[in-house]
Design a protein around this motif. Structure first.
Motif, PDB file in Angstrom:
ATOM      1  N   ASP A   1       0.699  -1.376  -0.104  1.00 50.97           N
ATOM      2  CA  ASP A   1       0.292  -0.042  -0.038  1.00 50.97           C
ATOM      3  C   ASP A   1       1.087   1.297   0.110  1.00 50.97           C
ATOM      4  O   ASP A   1       0.654   2.341  -0.628  1.00 50.97           O
ATOM      5  N   LYS A   2       1.904   1.366   0.676  1.00 52.04           N
ATOM      6  CA  LYS A   2       2.926   2.482   1.006  1.00 52.04           C
ATOM      7  C   LYS A   2       3.435   2.524  -0.393  1.00 52.04           C
ATOM      8  O   LYS A   2       3.729   3.774  -0.829  1.00 52.04           O
ATOM      9  N   ARG A   3       3.838   1.692  -1.072  1.00 53.05           N
ATOM     10  CA  ARG A   3       4.677   1.808  -2.530  1.00 53.05           C
ATOM     11  C   ARG A   3       3.598   2.304  -3.692  1.00 53.05           C
ATOM     12  O   ARG A   3       4.002   3.122  -4.304  1.00 53.05           O
ATOM     13  N   MET A   4       2.399   1.605  -3.218  1.00 46.73           N
ATOM     14  CA  MET A   4       1.226   2.107  -4.309  1.00 46.73           C
ATOM     15  C   MET A   4       1.148   3.743  -3.995  1.00 46.73           C
ATOM     16  O   MET A   4       0.779   4.542  -5.136  1.00 46.73           O
ATOM     17  N   SER A   5       0.983   4.043  -2.812  1.00 42.85           N
ATOM     18  CA  SER A   5       0.696   5.369  -2.670  1.00 42.85           C
ATOM     19  C   SER A   5       1.532   6.283  -3.015  1.00 42.85           C
ATOM     20  O   SER A   5       1.455   7.417  -3.375  1.00 42.85           O
ATOM     21  N   GLN A   6       3.006   6.089  -3.039  1.00 43.41           N
ATOM     22  CA  GLN A   6       4.246   6.860  -3.675  1.00 43.41           C
ATOM     23  C   GLN A   6       4.074   6.906  -5.080  1.00 43.41           C
ATOM     24  O   GLN A   6       4.548   7.824  -5.709  1.00 43.41           O
ATOM     25  N   ASP A   7       3.667   5.478  -5.696  1.00 43.94           N
ATOM     26  CA  ASP A   7       3.960   5.283  -7.115  1.00 43.94           C
ATOM     27  C   ASP A   7       2.822   6.021  -7.649  1.00 43.94           C
ATOM     28  O   ASP A   7       2.775   6.666  -8.891  1.00 43.94           O
TER      29      ASP A   7
ATOM     30  N   ASP B   1      17.841   4.051  -1.519  1.00 44.29           N
ATOM     31  CA  ASP B   1      18.583   2.860  -1.854  1.00 44.29           C
ATOM     32  C   ASP B   1      20.043   3.271  -2.699  1.00 44.29           C
ATOM     33  O   ASP B   1      21.020   2.513  -2.428  1.00 44.29           O
ATOM     34  N   ARG B   2      20.124   4.607  -2.857  1.00 44.36           N
ATOM     35  CA  ARG B   2      21.288   4.949  -3.623  1.00 44.36           C
ATOM     36  C   ARG B   2      22.111   6.057  -2.736  1.00 44.36           C
ATOM     37  O   ARG B   2      23.208   6.273  -2.972  1.00 44.36           O
ATOM     38  N   TYR B   3      21.228   7.016  -2.023  1.00 41.83           N
ATOM     39  CA  TYR B   3      21.785   8.127  -1.275  1.00 41.83           C
ATOM     40  C   TYR B   3      21.160   8.238   0.221  1.00 41.83           C
ATOM     41  O   TYR B   3      19.825   8.017   0.423  1.00 41.83           O
ATOM     42  N   ARG B   4      22.213   8.068   1.170  1.00 39.85           N
ATOM     43  CA  ARG B   4      21.410   8.010   2.585  1.00 39.85           C
ATOM     44  C   ARG B   4      21.806   9.106   3.319  1.00 39.85           C
ATOM     45  O   ARG B   4      21.881   9.115   4.584  1.00 39.85           O
ATOM     46  N   GLY B   5      21.781  10.267   2.797  1.00 46.17           N
ATOM     47  CA  GLY B   5      22.285  11.541   3.422  1.00 46.17           C
ATOM     48  C   GLY B   5      23.531  11.815   3.686  1.00 46.17           C
ATOM     49  O   GLY B   5      24.331  10.878   3.793  1.00 46.17           O
TER      50      GLY B   5
ATOM     51  N   SER C   1      11.991   6.907  -0.969  1.00 50.09           N
ATOM     52  CA  SER C   1      11.473   5.734  -2.056  1.00 50.09           C
ATOM     53  C   SER C   1      12.554   4.789  -1.968  1.00 50.09           C
ATOM     54  O   SER C   1      13.879   4.914  -1.850  1.00 50.09           O
ATOM     55  N   ASP C   2      12.307   3.579  -2.560  1.00 56.84           N
ATOM     56  CA  ASP C   2      13.522   2.688  -3.152  1.00 56.84           C
ATOM     57  C   ASP C   2      13.738   2.829  -4.332  1.00 56.84           C
ATOM     58  O   ASP C   2      13.068   3.587  -5.152  1.00 56.84           O
ATOM     59  N   GLU C   3      14.714   2.120  -5.043  1.00 56.81           N
ATOM     60  CA  GLU C   3      15.285   2.244  -6.231  1.00 56.81           C
ATOM     61  C   GLU C   3      14.017   2.229  -7.582  1.00 56.81           C
ATOM     62  O   GLU C   3      13.989   3.136  -8.522  1.00 56.81           O
ATOM     63  N   ASP C   4      13.582   0.967  -7.465  1.00 56.20           N
ATOM     64  CA  ASP C   4      12.382   0.640  -8.235  1.00 56.20           C
ATOM     65  C   ASP C   4      11.150   1.633  -8.561  1.00 56.20           C
ATOM     66  O   ASP C   4      10.641   1.727  -9.611  1.00 56.20           O
ATOM     67  N   ASN C   5      10.837   2.613  -7.156  1.00 50.87           N
ATOM     68  CA  ASN C   5       9.614   3.230  -7.399  1.00 50.87           C
ATOM     69  C   ASN C   5      10.078   4.914  -7.349  1.00 50.87           C
ATOM     70  O   ASN C   5       9.072   5.650  -7.036  1.00 50.87           O
ATOM     71  N   TRP C   6      11.331   4.994  -7.409  1.00 50.04           N
ATOM     72  CA  TRP C   6      11.628   6.391  -7.226  1.00 50.04           C
ATOM     73  C   TRP C   6      11.521   7.270  -8.307  1.00 50.04           C
ATOM     74  O   TRP C   6      11.493   7.156  -9.438  1.00 50.04           O
ATOM     75  N   SER C   7      10.900   8.591  -8.007  1.00 52.22           N
ATOM     76  CA  SER C   7      10.625   9.608  -8.915  1.00 52.22           C
ATOM     77  C   SER C   7      11.736  10.912  -8.430  1.00 52.22           C
ATOM     78  O   SER C   7      11.579  11.269  -7.407  1.00 52.22           O
ATOM     79  N   TYR C   8      12.337  11.009  -9.431  1.00 53.85           N
ATOM     80  CA  TYR C   8      13.093  12.396  -9.190  1.00 53.85           C
ATOM     81  C   TYR C   8      12.377  13.791  -8.832  1.00 53.85           C
ATOM     82  O   TYR C   8      12.522  14.455  -8.009  1.00 53.85           O
ATOM     83  N   PHE C   9      11.072  13.930  -9.572  1.00 54.01           N
ATOM     84  CA  PHE C   9      10.340  14.958  -9.413  1.00 54.01           C
ATOM     85  C   PHE C   9       9.843  14.955  -7.828  1.00 54.01           C
ATOM     86  O   PHE C   9       9.767  16.056  -7.307  1.00 54.01           O
TER      87      PHE C   9
ATOM     88  N   ARG D   1       8.637   0.167   5.352  1.00 56.16           N
ATOM     89  CA  ARG D   1       7.342   1.216   5.359  1.00 56.16           C
ATOM     90  C   ARG D   1       7.788   2.395   4.718  1.00 56.16           C
ATOM     91  O   ARG D   1       6.939   3.455   4.436  1.00 56.16           O
ATOM     92  N   LEU D   2       8.850   2.527   3.799  1.00 51.92           N
ATOM     93  CA  LEU D   2       9.241   3.541   3.113  1.00 51.92           C
ATOM     94  C   LEU D   2       9.288   4.812   3.869  1.00 51.92           C
ATOM     95  O   LEU D   2       8.658   5.826   3.312  1.00 51.92           O
ATOM     96  N   GLU D   3       9.788   5.082   4.885  1.00 56.77           N
ATOM     97  CA  GLU D   3       9.978   6.428   5.968  1.00 56.77           C
ATOM     98  C   GLU D   3      11.000   6.306   6.514  1.00 56.77           C
ATOM     99  O   GLU D   3      11.765   5.267   7.110  1.00 56.77           O
ATOM    100  N   LEU D   4      11.072   7.548   7.109  1.00 51.10           N
ATOM    101  CA  LEU D   4      12.186   7.699   8.212  1.00 51.10           C
ATOM    102  C   LEU D   4      11.879   7.489   9.587  1.00 51.10           C
ATOM    103  O   LEU D   4      10.649   8.097  10.070  1.00 51.10           O
ATOM    104  N   VAL D   5      12.695   6.778  10.498  1.00 52.98           N
ATOM    105  CA  VAL D   5      11.817   6.498  11.859  1.00 52.98           C
ATOM    106  C   VAL D   5      13.231   6.602  12.781  1.00 52.98           C
ATOM    107  O   VAL D   5      14.351   6.805  12.745  1.00 52.98           O
TER     108      VAL D   5
END
Length: 378
Positions: free
Chosen positions: A5-11, A135-139, A287-295, A370-374
């Motif tokens: 659900d979380k991935r679908m809400s972001q995608d 997945d690519r950049y962790r700050g 996001s993770d690599e597969d569902n990431w959007s630059y915008f 969960r695709l979130e910072l905790v």
């Protein structure tokens, strides 16, 4: 909410979520050399003036020094924040119109901060390219996932939390600005010496002549991506070293290094903290690599920091970070104008208040499921 659900809400963005084509950005990308020159002038001159004032005031221990020193320190840190933001714009080729002017200004400002600008700007470009893709950049704090954290021992977990405590920004900031680049340069030198020795041995054993030029061109540094970065590092270190010697010999080395370490530690801590909270905030896009959007990484993975106008001046409007990530070619002096021109499209950008800063510093883990910072304690 499940992982799916979380991935679908972001995608699957809602219908009211804007598209990049909806934004009016191009008119604000034009750099103005007059504005840029004035910004350099109204930043560098006060820095020099405050530097002279601090060196004079701190020579005595009277009531004047006790009152003025903290005020001058705060003012210097704020001015350095502005200077760093201008140097940051130069790295994006946005402060001035020409690339050459940006490079010259960037090098000059890098002397103030004691750090090579060119290698830093390339690393910063990676952040812009992958912001929101965890997945690519962790700050800047190199965060790990919740799963990785849970697999560590209690001692390792404690050390991880300690190293990301806000107070560690002060010694960490000084290391980041002053020490780390020089360590990289020194290690690169030893690496090059080892490469030269290996090349010489190979030439002797095989009988094949290798020119010194070819030895240099065949060298691939583990610390620099390009030769330009190495040249910038050497030039910055040489000039900064001469400035350290000149100022130290003028006011006394102990006096200089106490002031310098204090100022650089505080200014670096502030700059890193501002950068950190503008991406590590509650409900930030992760996001993770597969569902990431630059915008979406730009618009939902960057905050709109709410600060008084005076602090916006000292940080060169970097608070409009969502606009900056939409187009890094927009100079700082047009960010606010661009935001207001697109106000109807940025209503849902996360507004971050200074009272929420402590919440941001607790978000030091990425929950990949969960695709979130905790927080480690959540």
């Amino acid at each position: 909410m499940t992982t799916t659900d979380k991935r679908m809400s972001q995608d699957m963005a809602p219908s009211h979520y804007p598209k990049r084509i909806d934004f009016k950005l191009a008119p604000f990308m034009a750099s103005d050399d007059r504005i840029a020159s004035w910004q350099i002038l109204n930043t560098v001159v006060p820095i020099i003036a405050v530097g002279f004032a601090m060196s004079a005031v701190t020579t005595s221990f009277n009531i004047t020094a006790i009152v003025l020193t903290p005020l001058l320190l705060v003012l210097m840190v704020l001015l350095l924040s502005r200077s760093f933001s201008l140097m940051h714009d130069c790295g994006h080729q946005s402060l001035f119109r020409s690339k050459r002017s940006n490079r010259i200004a960037a090098f000059g400002l890098s002397l103030i901060h004691g750090m090579p600008q060119h290698p830093w700007s390339r690393g910063h470009a990676f952040h812009h390219k992958h912001n929101g893709n965890w997945d690519r950049y962790r700050g800047p704090s190199a965060l790990i996932t919740r799963e990785q954290y849970d697999s560590r021992s209690p001692r390792s977990q404690w050390l991880y939390r300690l190293l990301r405590h806000p107070l560690l920004l002060f010694p960490g900031g000084f290391f980041y600005l002053i020490i780390k680049p020089r360590v990289a340069l020194l290690l690169s030198f030893f690496e090059f010496v080892g490469h030269s020795i290996k090349s010489t041995i190979k030439m002797v054993t095989t009988g094949d002549w290798i020119s010194p030029k070819k030895v240099c061109t065949n060298y691939k540094s583990s610390f620099f991506y390009t030769s330009g970065e190495c040249v910038d590092m050497i030039a910055n270190t040489a000039v900064v070293g001469m400035l350290w010697w000149w100022i130290g010999s003028s006011i006394g080395y102990a006096h200089f290094w106490i002031l310098y370490a204090l100022i650089m530690s505080c200014s670096a801590a502030v700059m890193i903290a501002v950068f950190f909270i503008q991406h590590n905030f509650p409900e930030s896009y992760t996001s993770d690599e597969d569902n990431w959007s630059y915008f979406r990484g730009a618009l939902s993975g960057s905050s709109f920091l709410q600060m008084p106008a005076i602090l916006n001046w000292f940080t060169a409007d970097i608070a409009y970070h969502h606009i900056h990530h939409l187009s890094e070619r927009i100079p700082n002096y047009r960010l606010k104008e661009c935001h207001e021109a697109n106000i109807h499209l940025v209503q849902n950008v996360h507004r971050l208040y200074l009272s929420q800063v402590s919440d941001c510093f607790s978000l030091i883990l990425w929950d990949r499921e969960r695709l979130e910072l905790v927080s480690p304690f959540a």
